[in-house]
Design an enzyme around this catalytic site. Structure first.
Site, PDB file in Angstrom:
ATOM      1  CB  SER A 156      -5.966 -26.254   1.360  1.00 61.01           C
ATOM      2  OG  SER A 156      -7.211 -26.089   0.723  1.00 61.01           O
ATOM      3  CD  GLU A 197       3.220 -19.073  -4.022  1.00 61.04           C
ATOM      4  OE1 GLU A 197       3.936 -19.901  -4.616  1.00 61.04           O
ATOM      5  OE2 GLU A 197       1.974 -19.165  -3.958  1.00 61.04           O
ATOM      6  CE  LYS A 253      -3.635   2.414   2.580  1.00 66.51           C
ATOM      7  NZ  LYS A 253      -4.452   2.444   3.820  1.00 66.51           N
ATOM      8  CG  HIS A 274       5.079 -18.426  -8.099  1.00 67.43           C
ATOM      9  ND1 HIS A 274       4.445 -19.636  -7.891  1.00 67.43           N
ATOM     10  CD2 HIS A 274       4.295 -17.743  -8.978  1.00 67.43           C
ATOM     11  CE1 HIS A 274       3.352 -19.681  -8.623  1.00 67.43           C
ATOM     12  NE2 HIS A 274       3.238 -18.550  -9.296  1.00 67.43           N
TER      13      HIS A 274
END
Length: 247
Positions: free
Chosen positions: A63, A153, A36, A134
């Site tokens: 997950s 990540e 930001k 990534h």
């Protein structure tokens, strides 16, 4: 069949899980603040902002467990912390490929961020055509009683790359991972078209930037001239120096 646990044991376990997941949420908060600030700086001080938008997510416990099982790792919270590095994730979307590496460099210059791993699927796309950059980052999180270094990540990609990845995900979800070969071929062709579009837009952007610089130089040159009685005069350097001295 329902499972029954002692209430106190269950409460302690739930608190441990909540504390564990909480630090990943705080790591995302830290990264959102950093991005930001960069976003506002470019908006206020520069004529171009490379950041289009951002999105964050935290993996669900289901997950996380599924990934832990796939990797054949021990089933424990310390094992999750060691072996699963993308529990917290942020996606930064840009207009141009050069913006991706520019943002990556800006994040790398922040002394409290530690880049542990870089996977460049732009220079080396996945076999299905997927493209993105990534980063696995280690983010400091300051708690009331300790400091934790949390892995997360960050995926940085163009709008075109993001659109393709979203489409690919929807197709795989619809076909329950069993996508017909014809669609796989079309997806890869679409990825190539997307990459070509990115290159074309990058070239246009650079050409426009050069034209803007030439226009600015021309405007500055005109500002250093005056017209009196249809006759043009160049303002002498000595007079221009007076402007600086008056300041």
């Amino acid at each position: 069949m329902s499972l029954h646990y002692p209430i106190e044991q269950f409460k302690q376990f739930k608190e441990s899980i909540t504390r564990f997941m909480m630090v990943y949420k705080f790591a995302l908060d830290e990264m959102e603040t950093k991005v930001k600030i960069l976003n506002e700086e470019f908006h206020l001080l520069h004529d171009y902002n490379p950041i289009e938008h951002t999105k964050t997510r935290i993996k669900s416990p289901e997950s996380i467990i599924e990934k832990l099982v796939r990797k054949g790792c021990e089933m424990s919270l310390p094992s999750i912390k060691r072996n699963i590095q993308d529990i917290a994730g942020m996606r930064i979307t840009c207009s141009f490929v050069s913006d991706i590496y520019r943002i990556s460099e800006m994040l790398g210059r922040q002394h409290d961020l530690n880049i542990l791993e870089v996977k460049d699927y732009i220079k080396n796309p996945k076999p299905n055509g997927y493209r993105s950059l990534h980063l696995i980052l280690e983010v400091p999180v300051y708690m009331s009683d300790r400091q934790e270094h949390v892995c997360m990540e960050v995926q940085i990609r163009t709008i075109a790359m993001d659109f393709w990845a979203s489409l690919e995900h929807k197709i795989f979800y619809k076909y329950n991972q069993s996508v017909p070969d014809r669609l796989l071929d079309e997806l890869k062709a679409a990825a190539e078209s997307s990459a070509s579009l990115d290159l074309q837009m990058e070239r246009l952007h650079k050409e426009i930037s050069v034209m803007r610089e030439e226009q600015s130089a021309s405007e500055l040159n005109l500002m250093e001239r005056i017209v009196i009685n249809n006759q043009q005069f160049t303002i002498p350097t000595a007079l221009l120096e007076m402007i600086r001295e008056d300041k």
